[in-house]
Design a protein around this motif. Structure first.
Motif, PDB file in Angstrom:
ATOM      1  N   ARG A 672      34.707  24.669  46.589  1.00 28.95           N
ATOM      2  CA  ARG A 672      34.726  26.341  47.107  1.00 28.95           C
ATOM      3  C   ARG A 672      34.373  27.246  46.367  1.00 28.95           C
ATOM      4  N   TYR A 673      33.462  28.105  46.905  1.00 31.83           N
ATOM      5  CA  TYR A 673      33.164  29.155  46.203  1.00 31.83           C
ATOM      6  C   TYR A 673      33.480  30.293  47.216  1.00 31.83           C
ATOM      7  N   ARG A 674      33.876  31.496  46.365  1.00 24.95           N
ATOM      8  CA  ARG A 674      34.236  32.798  47.357  1.00 24.95           C
ATOM      9  C   ARG A 674      33.959  33.810  46.372  1.00 24.95           C
ATOM     10  N   LEU A 675      34.268  35.141  47.032  1.00 22.65           N
ATOM     11  CA  LEU A 675      34.116  36.395  46.161  1.00 22.65           C
ATOM     12  C   LEU A 675      35.207  36.443  45.292  1.00 22.65           C
ATOM     13  N   ALA A 676      35.245  37.041  44.063  1.00 22.93           N
ATOM     14  CA  ALA A 676      36.656  37.159  43.465  1.00 22.93           C
ATOM     15  C   ALA A 676      37.486  38.352  43.776  1.00 22.93           C
ATOM     16  N   SER A 677      38.991  38.113  43.670  1.00 27.40           N
ATOM     17  CA  SER A 677      39.703  39.084  44.092  1.00 27.40           C
ATOM     18  C   SER A 677      39.537  40.316  42.828  1.00 27.40           C
ATOM     19  N   GLU A 678      40.087  41.321  43.124  1.00 26.49           N
ATOM     20  CA  GLU A 678      39.949  42.379  42.106  1.00 26.49           C
ATOM     21  C   GLU A 678      40.914  41.958  40.829  1.00 26.49           C
ATOM     22  N   ALA A 679      41.887  41.396  40.798  1.00 28.90           N
ATOM     23  CA  ALA A 679      42.712  40.941  39.755  1.00 28.90           C
ATOM     24  C   ALA A 679      41.966  39.978  38.985  1.00 28.90           C
ATOM     25  N   GLU A 680      41.309  39.105  39.360  1.00 30.87           N
ATOM     26  CA  GLU A 680      40.499  38.010  38.945  1.00 30.87           C
ATOM     27  C   GLU A 680      39.208  38.571  38.324  1.00 30.87           C
ATOM     28  N   TRP A 681      38.567  39.317  38.922  1.00 31.09           N
ATOM     29  CA  TRP A 681      37.574  40.135  38.300  1.00 31.09           C
ATOM     30  C   TRP A 681      37.606  40.953  37.163  1.00 31.09           C
ATOM     31  N   GLU A 682      38.626  41.831  37.240  1.00 27.46           N
ATOM     32  CA  GLU A 682      39.152  42.633  36.095  1.00 27.46           C
ATOM     33  C   GLU A 682      39.775  41.799  35.054  1.00 27.46           C
ATOM     34  N   TYR A 683      40.515  40.759  35.321  1.00 29.53           N
ATOM     35  CA  TYR A 683      41.141  39.948  34.122  1.00 29.53           C
ATOM     36  C   TYR A 683      39.614  39.378  33.219  1.00 29.53           C
ATOM     37  N   ALA A 684      38.902  38.963  33.894  1.00 28.33           N
ATOM     38  CA  ALA A 684      37.393  38.245  33.429  1.00 28.33           C
ATOM     39  C   ALA A 684      36.868  39.211  32.864  1.00 28.33           C
ATOM     40  N   ALA A 685      36.641  40.502  33.185  1.00 21.21           N
ATOM     41  CA  ALA A 685      35.738  41.628  32.655  1.00 21.21           C
ATOM     42  C   ALA A 685      36.361  42.124  31.500  1.00 21.21           C
ATOM     43  N   ARG A 686      37.603  42.250  31.416  1.00 20.30           N
ATOM     44  CA  ARG A 686      38.434  42.546  30.253  1.00 20.30           C
ATOM     45  C   ARG A 686      38.353  41.771  29.147  1.00 20.30           C
ATOM     46  N   ALA A 687      38.355  40.383  29.295  1.00 24.52           N
ATOM     47  CA  ALA A 687      38.158  39.351  28.250  1.00 24.52           C
ATOM     48  C   ALA A 687      39.185  39.515  27.167  1.00 24.52           C
ATOM     49  N   ASP A 688      40.564  39.779  27.607  1.00 19.82           N
ATOM     50  CA  ASP A 688      41.624  39.849  26.737  1.00 19.82           C
ATOM     51  C   ASP A 688      41.623  41.156  25.898  1.00 19.82           C
ATOM     52  N   SER A 689      40.728  42.056  26.272  1.00 20.53           N
ATOM     53  CA  SER A 689      40.883  43.406  25.556  1.00 20.53           C
ATOM     54  C   SER A 689      41.775  44.505  26.417  1.00 20.53           C
ATOM     55  N   ASP A 690      42.305  45.335  25.853  1.00 21.87           N
ATOM     56  CA  ASP A 690      43.172  46.365  26.451  1.00 21.87           C
ATOM     57  C   ASP A 690      42.731  47.759  26.233  1.00 21.87           C
ATOM     58  N   THR A 691      41.496  47.809  26.269  1.00 20.13           N
ATOM     59  CA  THR A 691      40.618  49.202  26.175  1.00 20.13           C
ATOM     60  C   THR A 691      39.803  49.157  27.472  1.00 20.13           C
ATOM     61  N   PRO A 692      39.379  50.278  27.892  1.00 20.89           N
ATOM     62  CA  PRO A 692      38.494  50.501  29.068  1.00 20.89           C
ATOM     63  C   PRO A 692      37.302  49.641  29.043  1.00 20.89           C
ATOM     64  N   PHE A 693      36.581  49.376  28.029  1.00 21.38           N
ATOM     65  CA  PHE A 693      35.417  48.482  27.613  1.00 21.38           C
ATOM     66  C   PHE A 693      35.809  47.337  27.029  1.00 21.38           C
TER      67      PHE A 693
END
Length: 811
Positions: A672-693
Motif C-alpha cells: 500500500r502506497y500513499r501520500l505522506a501525512s504532514e506529520a510523517e513528512w516533517e518527521y522524516a525531513a527533520r531527521a531527529d534535528s530540532d532546527t528549521p533545517f
C-alpha cells in the motif's frame, strides 16, 4: 554438523567484493558481490566445504560448470565466471533480485495468464537446454527466479546433474530431485530426458494455478508412488480450460507428454490467442493442438458439469451421513477424462445442429449424474473388489521377491537429504529391509497385529520395472507374503536411535518448520541420524533456512532473525509489468516537536508521536517513475518546462493525479502506497534535528536547490530549473531534497494553523476540502521558505511547475 558462518568478513575471493549473504542451502551459500573487473553485481555461489573435500567432485564440477556456462538463453541464468580459490569452488552468475515463484506462491495462487507466461518462458529455456543435451532434473518453484523486468529465469541448471554424475554420493542411492516435482521415470530410477523436465514444469504450472502440488502424502515414498500410479488430477472447475495442458504435462508415459519445450510454447500461444479473441496462428509441425471457440465452449460445459457433480455428490454424501472421500474417486476421474476426450475429438457441428447437440449434451450429463448417485447408493461389489485388488498389488510390490532378493534396497552412507532414506539391516530378505521415511517415531511393542498390518500395506517401492539406477535402486515383486511372516520380520527389527533437536529462535514467537519431513516441529523433537532442512520465519523478518545434521548427539540450534524492514533499510518493490518502483527507506517510530511559533501557518508548536515504522521515498517521484505509469494507464505525460525528464522530480502533477499514481503503484507491487501525512513528512525531513533545517545552523551552500541563499548551480539571475534527484547530500534518515528543488504534496487538508492539532501522525481530512498542503518549498523559493516546518496550500486540482510529490509505503 557443518556450520557455515553468515558473516562475510572471513571470506575472500580474488576479483570480487562480497557485499552480503543472500541465501544458504545444503550444497552452497550464495552471496551478493561486485565483480571488480566489470563493476557489476553478481550472485556468487560458493560450494559447501563438504563437497569441496571430495577431489573428484572438485575436478569434475569445474568441467561440468564450464559446459553449463555455454548455455546462452534469456531464460537461463547466465554464468560469468567459474573458479577455485583455496579449496573453495565458486560460480559467479546473474544477480536476480525479483524473487522466485516460491516467493510469489507464499501470497497465494498466481493469476492464470501470468502462470502461462512463466510456463512459456521456462519451456523455451528447457527446449534450449535439451537441444544441448542437458536435463535439469530438479525443476521446482525455488529454481525459477525473476529479473527486474519480470521475466522468468531458470537457475541451478547443471549443478544437480554434476552431483549425480561426479560424486561418490551417487553410490549411496541418492535420489536427484524433489519428490513433489519428480517425473515417474525419475521416481523409479530410470533414464530420463527432457520430457522429465516438462513433467516437473507441469507440476509447477499446476501449483501456480492452485497453490498446491498435485500429489500429496505424508512420506516421500508415498508421493513417488502417487506419481507412478495415481490418475492425473483435475483442476478446480474455474480452471478447467487448462486441464488439457495439465493432461499433456503429467502423462505417466513420456510418449504421451509434450515431446519438447516448443510443443508447450505452441500450445500456450494458441491458448493465449484464443483468450485474446484473435485468430489462432497456424499450428506448426511441433504441435497440432489448436484452441477454437468450440474448445472454449467445451471448457465452459465441463466447468458447469464439474461444479454440478461436485455439489450433488457432496450433498448426497451429507444426506447419507457418509464421508465424501469413501467414493471411488479414481473410477470417477477416469470416466470424466474419457468424457473430455470424446468431446475433444468430436467432429465440428454445423450451426443448424446446435440445438440438438445441446440437448444431447444436457441429457448425457443428467444420465451421468443419475448413474453416479445410484452407483454410490448400491456400493457395487466390483468397485470394492477393484479397490481391494489395488491394495493387494501395492502390498505385493513392497515385499521381497520369492527368491529372497530385496524389493527395495538403498545402500547406506553419507547421502545428502532426499526423498528416501536407507535403513541398513542384516536380514536382506525380510520386510524390515524396506525403505523407511526420514523420520520415524520410537517403535511400539513388536509383533502386534496392527503393526504387522501397517507394514504389510506400507508403500515402500517406486515401480514394478526391473530398472536399476545408481541414483535410486528400485525393484518390485508380485510374491505374496502372509501377515505371520511380516509380524516375524517386525519382531526382528532393531531399535533405531533418535536424538533431540531443539531450535532456539529470536524472536521467540517465530515459526519453526522442518521442511523435508512431515511431522511438525516441537522442542526436543526426536529425529533419526540424517540431515534436516530447518526453516525459521516470522512476518516482517527475513526467513532463515539451513541444513542441520543430526548424528550421534542431541542438537541445539540458535537462530536470530533479522527484521525485513529495519530502520535505515532501503529497497525497491518490483512491478508486475516489469521494473521497480521508487526507492524507499524505512523510518523508525519516534517523537518530535512539529511546527514553529515564529512564523505564520505553523503555530502552535506541538508534540507528535509516531508509533509505527513506515517507509518513505528516498527521492521525490521522478519523471522516469511517473512516465512509466502514464504510458501504462494511458494518461498524458506532464510537461517538464524544458528542464529535462529522466531523474528530475516530476512536476505539473495535481494532488488527485498523485493519488492515482499511488493507487496504480499499490496494484503493481502488492504493497500500500500513499501520500505522506504532514506529520510523517516533517518527521522524516527533520531527521531527529530540532532546527528549521536538517543540517542545523550551518550554511546551506551546496545542500539544497533554492532561489536565494543556497548558491545553487541550477539557479541564476536569468534562469531557474530543478535539479536531478539525489544531486545534493541526504539527511540523516537517508532522504534527499526535503528542502527546495520541488515542493511536495501531502495528504492533509490545508488549515491556517495547528490550533486543532492532533498528537499522532494521522492526516487532517475534511469534507469538501479543496486546498491541500504542500511541504518543503521549491527551487523558486528563498532559503527561509524551504525549512522543514514550512507549509503552504494549493488547490488539489492545480498543476504547478514547482510542485511534485514523494510517497509513503505502509509496513
Amino acid at each position: 554438523m557443518e556450520v557455515v558462518s553468515s558473516g562475510i568478513a572471513s571470506l575472500e575471493i580474488p576479483g570480487y567484493q562480497i557485499l552480503k549473504k543472500i541465501n544458504q542451502g545444503g550444497m552452497s551459500t550464495v552471496y551478493l558481490a561486485t565483480q571488480r573487473s566489470m563493476g557489476r553485481q553478481v550472485a556468487l555461489k560458493v560450494m559447501s566445504p563438504v563437497l569441496n573435500a571430495d577431489p573428484i567432485f572438485s575436478e569434475r564440477f569445474q568441467r561440468e560448470a564450464n559446459i553449463v556456462g555455454q548455455l546462452s538463453h534469456p531464460n537461463i541464468v547466465a554464468i560469468h565466471d567459474i573458479g577455485r580459490y583455496r579449496s573453495l569452488n565458486y560460480i559467479a552468475m546473474d544477480y536476480l533480485p525479483g524473487g522466485s515463484v516460491a516467493d510469489a506462491l507464499t501470497k497465494g495462487a498466481i493469476e492464470p495468464l501470468e502462470a502461462l507466461h512463466i510456463t512459456r518462458q521456462i519451456a523455451m529455456a528447457l527446449d534450449h537446454a535439451s537441444n544441448k543435451g542437458y536435463v535439469h532434473r530438479d525443476l521446482k518453484p525455488e529454481n525459477i527466479l525473476f529479473r527486474e523486468d519480470g521475466s522468468a529465469v531458470l537457475t541451478d541448471f547443471g549443478v544437480a546433474r554434476a552431483v549425480a554424475r561426479t560424486t561418490r554420493m551417487t553410490n549411496t542411492g541418492m535420489v536427484v530431485g524433489t519428490p513433489h516435482y519428480m517425473s515417474p521415470e525419475q521416481a523409479r530410477g530410470a533414464a530420463v530426458d527432457g520430457r522429465a523436465d516438462l513433467y516437473s514444469l507441469g507440476v509447477v504450472f499446476y501449483e501456480m494455478l492452485t497453490s498446491a502440488v498435485p500429489y500429496q502424502a505424508e512420506e516421500a515414498v508415498a508421493i513417488a508412488i502417487k506419481h507412478l500410479t495415481d490418475p492425473i488430477p483435475r483442476l478446480p472447475a474455474r480452471h478447467s480450460l487448462y486441464q488439457g495442458l495439465i493432461d499433456r504435462f503429467l502423462a505417466k508415459d513420456p510418449e504421451q507428454r509434450f515431446q519438447r519445450g516448443l510443443d508447450v510454447v505452441d500450445t500456450i500461444d494458441q491458448l493465449l490467442a484464443a483468450l485474446d479473441g484473435k485468430t489462432p496462428a497456424p499450428t506448426t509441425k511441433l504441435n497440432n493442438t489448436s484452441v477454437r471457440v468450440s474448445s472454449l465452449l467445451r471448457a465452459l460445459v465441463m466447468t458447469l458439469y464439474g461444479t454440478m457433480t461436485d455439489r450433488l455428490s457432496a450433498a448426497w454424501a451429507r444426506l447419507r451421513d457418509k464421508p465424501l472421500h469413501q467414493q471411488n474417486t479414481r473410477s470417477e476421474q477416469q470416466t470424466i477424462m474419457r468424457f473430455q476426450q470424446v468431446m475433444q475429438h468430436t467432429a465440428p457441428v454445423k450451426k443448424r445442429s446446435w440445438v440438438f447437440a445441446g440437448m444431447l449434451a444436457v441429457s448425457f450429463c443428467l444420465a451421468w449424474v443419475l448413474f453416479s448417485l445410484f452407483s454410490n447408493k448400491f456400493q457395487w461389489r466390483t468397485e470394492s473388489g477393484l479397490v481391494n485388488n489395488a491394495v493387494d498389488m501395492t502390498s505385493q510390490a513392497l515385499l521381497p521377491t520369492g527368491d529372497g532378493s530385496s524389493a527395495a534396497q538403498i545402500a547406506p552412507g553419507n547421502a545428502l537429504p532426499g526423498p528416501l532414506q536407507p535403513v541398513p539391516l542384516a536380514d536382506t530378505g525380510s520386510v524390515a529391509n524396506q525403505v523407511r521415511p526420514v523420520l520415524r517415531q520410537p517403535a511400539t511393542s513388536a509383533g502386534s497385529g496392527e503393526d504387522a498390518e501397517a507394514i504389510a500395506t506400507a508403500p515402500a517401492v517406486l515401480d514394478r520395472g526391473e530398472t536399476e539406477s545408481a541414483e535410486t535402486e528400485v525393484a518390485t515383486d508380485t510374491a505374496d507374503v502372509d501377515n505371520t511372516e511380516v509380524a516375524a520380520a517386525e519382531v526382528a527389527q532393531p531399535v533405531i536411535s533418535t536424538y533431540a533437536l531443539t531450535v532456539s529462535a529470536v524472536p521467540a514467537d517465530a515459526r519453526i518448520r522442518i521442511m523435508n519431513i512431515v511431522p511438525r516441529y516441537s522442542p526436543g523433537i526426536a529425529l533419526e541420524p540424517g540431515r534436516y532442512d530447518v526453516e525459521v520465519s516470522k512476518p516482517g523478518y527475513s526467513t532463515v533456512r539451513r541444513w542441520v545434521e543430526v548424528s550421534g548427539a542431541d542438537v541445539n540450534l540458535a537462530v536470530q532473525l533479522e527484521r525485513k524492514f529495519f530502520p535505515g533499510k532501503s529497497f525497491q518493490s518490483p512491478l508486475k509489468d516489469g521494473g521497480n518502483g521508487p526507492e524507499m527507506v524505512v523510518v523508525s517510530p519516534g517523537s518530535f516537536t512539529m511546527g514553529n511559533n515564529a512564523r505564520p501557518f505553523t503555530s502552535p508548536e506541538h508534540k507528535i508521536t509516531i508509533r509505527r515504522p513506515y517507509a518513505i521515498g528516498v527521492h521525490e517521484v521522478t519523471f522516469n517513475d511517473y512516465d512509466r505509469y502514464a504510458k501504462a494507464s494511458g494518461q498524458g505525460l506532464p510537461g517538464d518546462q524544458g528542464w529535462g525528464r529522466g531523474t528530475r522530480p516530476v512536476i505539473n502533477v495535481s494532488w488527485q493525479e498523485a493519488q492515482e499514481y499511488a493507487q496504480w503503484l499499490s496494484e503493481q507491487t502488492g504493497h500500500r502506497y500513499r501520500l505522506a501525512s504532514e506529520a510523517e513528512w516533517e518527521y522524516a525531513a527533520r531527521a531527529d534535528s530540532d532546527t528549521p533545517f536538517w543540517w542545523g545552523n550551518s550554511s546551506a551552500r551546496g545542500k539544497a536547490n533554492c532561489r536565494r541563499g543556497c548558491a545553487s548551480e541550477f539557479n541564476s539571475l536569468f534562469s531557474i530549473s530543478s535539479a536531478p534527484v539525489g544531486h545534493y547530500k541526504a539527511n540523516d534518515f537517508g532522504l534527499y531534497d526535503t528542502a527546495g528543488n520541488a515542493g511536495e504534496w501531502v495528504q492533509d487538508c490545508f488549515l491556517g494553523d495547528f490550533t486543532n492539532h492532533r498528537s499522532d501522525a494521522r492526516p487532517v481530512q475534511l469534507k469538501n476540502c479543496d486546498l491541500r498542503v504542500v511541504r518543503g518549498g521549491s527551487m523558486r523559493e528563498p532559503l527561509r521558505n524551504i525549512s522543514s516546518d514550512y507549509r503552504t496550500g494549493l488547490n488539489e486540482k492545480a498543476r504547478s511547475k514547482e510542485v511534485g510529490f514523494r510517497l509513503v509505503m505502509e509496513l
